[in-house]
Every structure is written in structure tokens, then in C-alpha cells.
Write a protein that holds these residues in place. Sequence first.
Motif, PDB file in Angstrom:
ATOM      1  N   ASP A  89      70.822  83.605  -0.069  1.00 28.30           N
ATOM      2  CA  ASP A  89      71.804  82.521  -0.018  1.00 28.30           C
ATOM      3  C   ASP A  89      72.796  82.674   1.124  1.00 28.30           C
ATOM      4  O   ASP A  89      73.663  81.828   1.297  1.00 28.30           O
ATOM      5  CB  ASP A  89      72.552  82.434  -1.352  1.00 28.30           C
ATOM      6  CG  ASP A  89      71.627  82.041  -2.492  1.00 28.30           C
ATOM      7  OD1 ASP A  89      70.692  81.266  -2.246  1.00 28.30           O
ATOM      8  OD2 ASP A  89      71.851  82.510  -3.622  1.00 28.30           O
ATOM      9  N   GLN A  90      72.688  83.741   1.879  1.00 26.01           N
ATOM     10  CA  GLN A  90      73.644  83.983   2.961  1.00 26.01           C
ATOM     11  C   GLN A  90      73.088  83.503   4.296  1.00 26.01           C
ATOM     12  O   GLN A  90      71.883  83.581   4.533  1.00 26.01           O
ATOM     13  CB  GLN A  90      73.913  85.486   3.083  1.00 26.01           C
ATOM     14  CG  GLN A  90      74.544  86.092   1.872  1.00 26.01           C
ATOM     15  CD  GLN A  90      74.769  87.582   2.070  1.00 26.01           C
ATOM     16  OE1 GLN A  90      74.633  88.112   3.167  1.00 26.01           O
ATOM     17  NE2 GLN A  90      75.139  88.261   1.007  1.00 26.01           N
ATOM     18  N   PRO A  91      73.965  83.045   5.176  1.00 22.66           N
ATOM     19  CA  PRO A  91      73.500  82.767   6.543  1.00 22.66           C
ATOM     20  C   PRO A  91      73.263  84.092   7.273  1.00 22.66           C
ATOM     21  O   PRO A  91      73.924  85.093   6.984  1.00 22.66           O
ATOM     22  CB  PRO A  91      74.659  81.989   7.161  1.00 22.66           C
ATOM     23  CG  PRO A  91      75.822  82.168   6.267  1.00 22.66           C
ATOM     24  CD  PRO A  91      75.339  82.664   4.950  1.00 22.66           C
ATOM     25  N   HIS A  92      72.296  84.105   8.175  1.00 23.95           N
ATOM     26  CA  HIS A  92      71.955  85.304   8.935  1.00 23.95           C
ATOM     27  C   HIS A  92      71.907  84.975  10.415  1.00 23.95           C
ATOM     28  O   HIS A  92      71.556  83.861  10.801  1.00 23.95           O
ATOM     29  CB  HIS A  92      70.583  85.839   8.509  1.00 23.95           C
ATOM     30  CG  HIS A  92      70.538  86.285   7.093  1.00 23.95           C
ATOM     31  ND1 HIS A  92      71.008  87.499   6.673  1.00 23.95           N
ATOM     32  CD2 HIS A  92      70.091  85.661   5.977  1.00 23.95           C
ATOM     33  CE1 HIS A  92      70.843  87.612   5.374  1.00 23.95           C
ATOM     34  NE2 HIS A  92      70.299  86.501   4.924  1.00 23.95           N
ATOM     35  N   THR A  93      72.221  85.969  11.224  1.00 22.08           N
ATOM     36  CA  THR A  93      72.104  85.825  12.671  1.00 22.08           C
ATOM     37  C   THR A  93      70.705  86.251  13.071  1.00 22.08           C
ATOM     38  O   THR A  93      70.257  87.349  12.728  1.00 22.08           O
ATOM     39  CB  THR A  93      73.150  86.686  13.394  1.00 22.08           C
ATOM     40  OG1 THR A  93      74.442  86.277  12.944  1.00 22.08           O
ATOM     41  CG2 THR A  93      73.059  86.518  14.896  1.00 22.08           C
ATOM     42  N   ILE A  94      70.030  85.380  13.800  1.00 20.77           N
ATOM     43  CA  ILE A  94      68.661  85.658  14.244  1.00 20.77           C
ATOM     44  C   ILE A  94      68.746  86.551  15.480  1.00 20.77           C
ATOM     45  O   ILE A  94      69.383  86.179  16.466  1.00 20.77           O
ATOM     46  CB  ILE A  94      67.912  84.346  14.540  1.00 20.77           C
ATOM     47  CG1 ILE A  94      67.883  83.504  13.264  1.00 20.77           C
ATOM     48  CG2 ILE A  94      66.522  84.617  15.071  1.00 20.77           C
ATOM     49  CD1 ILE A  94      67.672  82.053  13.474  1.00 20.77           C
TER      50      ILE A  94
END
Length: 167
Positions: A89-94
Motif C-alpha cells: 500500500d506504500q508508494p515506492h521509488t523506482i
Amino acid sequence: MTAEINAYQRVAGEAIFEIGKRLKHVKENDLAHGEFQRWCEDEAKVPYRQANRFMKVVDEVPIEKMTTSSHLGLNALYEIATLPPAERDQPHTIPSSGETKTVDEMTVRELREVKQALKVAREENVVTIRHRCRIYLMVYLYYMKSQRSSRNPNLTATILSRDRKRR
């Protein structure tokens, strides 16, 4: 035309969940132990590995997420299903692009990159914890040595001579 495409995407996404539910039902209720792989490949004409992916998606992706995830394909849903639950559910940095996205906005390649980065971070954390444990153990042993030597001066000489022999 756009409405039709969106409708078919929704149907395709829902089909992934329905196929997974039915495969899981057959595996758990209709077959004897060890027959599922043969049944998948011979009867259902679904490769065993793909059948497991369908079932993993059903097990790990909540039903309420199905409507938001219905535009994703099986591979993307499987990558999401195999992420640790706290990370879904968390945003992630690609790593390759530096962009920040939620998992349902990522491509399969981006999901795999994020999973690899999370794995590396976990492994580094484990190494750090092990290193700290070794340091704490060394400090504790040094402390215990000093406690013994203050009570028995000959014990220090014995311990030191054992240490020298080991080297």
C-alpha cells in the motif's frame, strides 16, 4: 471505443480472480493429494506454474483491491501478491527512473526492480544486525573476562594463554 476497452480490461482483471478462485477450489476440494499438477496441465490446459500464480493472487490481493487492480495483468498482480504485505500500500521509488509510484501504477519491470531493491535493503539490514550482535557479544565477553580477572588474577593469564594457542 474507450469505454469498450475499459470494460474488457475490467472483465479480464476480474477473470484472473475468478480463475484463481476456481483453481483453488478444485485443488482443495475435488482432487486427491498430488493430482493437481496433472489435472491443471491435462484437463484445464493451464500450466501448473501459472495456476499457482492465479491462486497466489487470490490469496494475497484483497477482494476490495480487485476493482482498482482489475486493469492489471496476471504477472503484475503476481508481483504485487509476492511483495511483503506492508509494502503493497506504500508508494515506492523506482530505482532506474527515480519516479515514485504506487504498486498498481507500476509495470511488471518496475515492480521487479522495487522488489529487488527491497530485498537488498532487507539483506543489508540483516548484515547490520548480525554485525551489531557480534560487537555486543565481544563487549560482553570482554566485560566477563575483566570481571573474572579482578576476582582471580591467575584466571586472566589462563584465558590469555588459551587465546594465544588458538591463534
